[in-house]
Design a protein around this motif. Structure first.
Motif, PDB file in Angstrom:
ATOM      1  N   ASP A  12       0.853  -1.200   0.000  1.00  0.00           N
ATOM      2  CA  ASP A  12       0.000   0.000   0.000  1.00  0.00           C
ATOM      3  C   ASP A  12       0.882   1.241   0.000  1.00  0.00           C
ATOM      4  O   ASP A  12       1.646   1.475   0.949  1.00  0.00           O
ATOM      5  CB  ASP A  12      -0.897   0.015   1.244  1.00  0.00           C
ATOM      6  CG  ASP A  12      -2.122  -0.874   1.090  1.00  0.00           C
ATOM      7  OD1 ASP A  12      -2.262  -1.554   0.047  1.00  0.00           O
ATOM      8  OD2 ASP A  12      -2.948  -0.891   2.017  1.00  0.00           O
ATOM      9  N   ASN A  90      -1.118  -0.899  -4.388  1.00  0.00           N
ATOM     10  CA  ASN A  90      -2.326  -0.062  -4.431  1.00  0.00           C
ATOM     11  C   ASN A  90      -1.960   1.341  -3.976  1.00  0.00           C
ATOM     12  O   ASN A  90      -1.125   1.513  -3.075  1.00  0.00           O
ATOM     13  CB  ASN A  90      -3.406  -0.638  -3.518  1.00  0.00           C
ATOM     14  CG  ASN A  90      -3.987  -1.936  -4.071  1.00  0.00           C
ATOM     15  OD1 ASN A  90      -3.873  -2.204  -5.263  1.00  0.00           O
ATOM     16  ND2 ASN A  90      -4.597  -2.735  -3.213  1.00  0.00           N
ATOM     17  N   LYS A 102      -8.636   6.202  -3.624  1.00  0.00           N
ATOM     18  CA  LYS A 102      -7.853   4.973  -3.658  1.00  0.00           C
ATOM     19  C   LYS A 102      -7.899   4.373  -5.056  1.00  0.00           C
ATOM     20  O   LYS A 102      -8.953   4.359  -5.687  1.00  0.00           O
ATOM     21  CB  LYS A 102      -8.444   3.987  -2.635  1.00  0.00           C
ATOM     22  CG  LYS A 102      -7.444   2.950  -2.193  1.00  0.00           C
ATOM     23  CD  LYS A 102      -7.796   2.360  -0.857  1.00  0.00           C
ATOM     24  CE  LYS A 102      -6.687   1.481  -0.347  1.00  0.00           C
ATOM     25  NZ  LYS A 102      -6.174   0.507  -1.288  1.00  0.00           N
ATOM     26  N   SER A 138     -10.368  -8.670  -2.213  1.00  0.00           N
ATOM     27  CA  SER A 138     -10.799  -9.081  -3.547  1.00  0.00           C
ATOM     28  C   SER A 138     -10.069 -10.346  -3.974  1.00  0.00           C
ATOM     29  O   SER A 138      -9.095 -10.762  -3.336  1.00  0.00           O
ATOM     30  CB  SER A 138     -10.491  -7.951  -4.537  1.00  0.00           C
ATOM     31  OG  SER A 138      -9.083  -7.725  -4.558  1.00  0.00           O
ATOM     32  N   ASP A 254     -10.861  -3.017   8.382  1.00  0.00           N
ATOM     33  CA  ASP A 254     -10.087  -4.190   8.822  1.00  0.00           C
ATOM     34  C   ASP A 254      -9.777  -4.083  10.321  1.00  0.00           C
ATOM     35  O   ASP A 254      -9.831  -5.078  11.051  1.00  0.00           O
ATOM     36  CB  ASP A 254      -8.772  -4.291   8.026  1.00  0.00           C
ATOM     37  CG  ASP A 254      -9.029  -4.206   6.530  1.00  0.00           C
ATOM     38  OD1 ASP A 254     -10.112  -4.639   6.097  1.00  0.00           O
ATOM     39  OD2 ASP A 254      -8.166  -3.664   5.811  1.00  0.00           O
TER      40      ASP A 254
HETATM   41  O1  LIG Z   1      -8.746  -4.581  -3.652  1.00  0.00           O
HETATM   42  P1  LIG Z   1      -9.255  -5.141  -2.335  1.00  0.00           P
HETATM   43  O2  LIG Z   1      -8.645  -6.481  -2.039  1.00  0.00           O
HETATM   44  O3  LIG Z   1     -10.737  -5.105  -2.209  1.00  0.00           O
HETATM   45  O4  LIG Z   1      -8.755  -4.142  -1.193  1.00  0.00           O
HETATM   46  C1  LIG Z   1      -7.386  -3.991  -0.950  1.00  0.00           C
HETATM   47  C2  LIG Z   1      -7.176  -2.857   0.022  1.00  0.00           C
HETATM   48  O5  LIG Z   1      -7.723  -1.633  -0.470  1.00  0.00           O
HETATM   49  O6  LIG Z   1      -7.858  -3.171   1.232  1.00  0.00           O
HETATM   50  C3  LIG Z   1      -7.087  -2.742   2.351  1.00  0.00           C
HETATM   51  C4  LIG Z   1      -7.889  -1.800   3.179  1.00  0.00           C
HETATM   52  O7  LIG Z   1      -9.051  -2.414   3.649  1.00  0.00           O
HETATM   53  C5  LIG Z   1      -5.815  -2.136   1.796  1.00  0.00           C
HETATM   54  O8  LIG Z   1      -4.707  -2.478   2.593  1.00  0.00           O
HETATM   55  C6  LIG Z   1      -5.706  -2.682   0.397  1.00  0.00           C
HETATM   56  O9  LIG Z   1      -4.998  -1.833  -0.484  1.00  0.00           O
END
Ligand SMILES: O=P(O)(O)OC[C@@]1(O)O[C@H](CO)[C@@H](O)[C@@H]1O
Ligand SMILES: Nc1ncnc2c1ncn2[C@@H]1O[C@H](COP(=O)(O)OP(=O)(O)OP(=O)(O)O)[C@@H](O)[C@H]1O
Length: 315
Positions: A12, A90, A102, A138, A254
């Motif tokens: 991240d 990300n 994001k 995801s 989270d």
């Molecule tokens: O793309 P996904 O897997 O839905 O989300 C990934 C994410 O956005 O979720 C976390 C925050 O909840 C970050 O650490 C990570 O970058």
């Protein structure tokens, strides 16, 4: 011991700007790099709060190796399954006002053998009968939409409570199959799941009850600045506190889930802790996770059986 599975982890990267000017060159005045991915974040919080955990994740390329190194540096035990493709990064852009933008990459493409290897690695951990399995985030390319259905089957085989935080079609498929203990959507993910807008407390409770009837014992719905609702078959609790100006909202959900897992006591007490963890997370930059000293339980109010007519925005 709580095992987490993050099928699509990330490095991240967060950049801080005064105001994001879309279509212009923006100059950041600060930045952060954290290990990311929802299950990994849950494990990071659990480690900080003394709860034994192990993070299962697929990793590939230099960024994958860096991710595992960063987790080792903060004492998060990992079981990494090697991939030919690269772990993703990300990007988060945070404005001084707290507005967070994001951009999540799709992530690596897994081969069918790599998907099987990930499930086999998870199974080695489920055999040890951990207290719970948290699957979050995801799916990477190449993983079937029924991936979490397969995971639910494995968890059921070893009698391990299965907690799921995902969205879209993989969530719908898992809910249809059943066998969950706790589902943790935010209000938008829950609305997408039931296929209608949710504007009041009653709307969210009705939607959560549908999910309970289909597949789970509990639904923990996070509502951003408006706190969170916990819905069980026989009760509803809301918890929240004064709105905060976030440094970064990334990973707040989270931390909320991890807080719920660390807490003992009544459903209301566990929800208070969950919300206090989420609130602590938004006051930290990037995807930083809260320490015990960051948690302010006194700032959180809990209401049993909140008025179903209240708009979520009024909470
Ligand atoms: O793309 P996904 O897997 O839905 O989300 C990934 C994410 O956005 O979720 C976390 C925050 O909840 C970050 O650490 C990570 O970058
Ligand atoms: N602006 C805010 N003020 C106070 N608390 C907040 C704010 N934003 C988030 N929170 C806290 O964080 C919790 C989780 O937030 P949210 O519902 O945005 O999670 P999420 O969408 O699952 O996030 P993510 O997927 O990034 O982990 C909320 O339940 C709330 O307790």
């Amino acid at each position: 011991m709580i095992v987490t599975l993050t099928p699509n982890p990330s490095l991240d990267r967060a950049l801080e700007v005064d105001r994001l000017e879309v279509g212009e060159v923006n100059r950041a005045h600060g930045g952060h790099l954290h290990p990311g991915g929802k299950g990994i974040n849950v494990s990071r919080v659990l480690v900080r709060h003394g709860v034994p955990t192990l993070a299962v994740l697929p990793t590939g390329g230099a960024d994958g190796a860096r991710l595992v190194e960063m987790l080792a540096e903060i004492d998060v035990p990992t079981l990494a399954v090697p991939l030919a493709d690269q772990t993703r990064s990300n990007l988060t852009i945070v404005e001084s006002s707290g507005v967070t933008t994001k951009i999540n990459a799709p992530g690596p493409r897994l081969t069918p053998d790599e998907v099987d290897a990930l499930l086999a690695a998870l199974e080695t951990q489920l055999r040890t009968q951990p207290g719970a399995l948290v699957c979050a985030g995801s799916l990477p390319l190449g993983a079937p939409e029924t991936f979490f259905v397969q995971v639910a089957g494995l968890a059921a085989r070893y009698g391990v409570p299965f907690i799921l935080d995902t969205s879209g079609v993989p969530l719908t498929r898992a809910v249809r199959q059943g066998g969950l203990t706790l589902v943790k959507p935010n209000d938008e993910e829950l609305a997408e799941l039931v296929g209608r807008e949710l504007t009041t407390v009653g709307d969210v409770v009705d939607a959560a009850r549908e999910v309970i009837a289909a597949c789970t014992r509990a639904v923990l719905v996070s509502l951003g600045a408006h706190g969170a609702l916990l819905v069980l078959a026989d009760g509803v609790w809301w918890a929240g506190g004064p709105p905060l100006v976030p440094l970064s909202t990334v990973g707040a959900g989270d931390s909320t889930l991890a807080g719920f897992l660390t807490a003992d006591g009544s459903p209301g007490d566990r929800l208070r802790t969950a919300v206090a963890f989420g609130r602590a997370a938004v006051l930290l930059p990037g995807t930083a996770v809260p320490d015990p000293t960051d948690i302010d339980l006194d700032a959180v109010r809990v209401v049993e059986n909140p008025d179903p007519r209240l708009a979520l925005k009024e909470l």
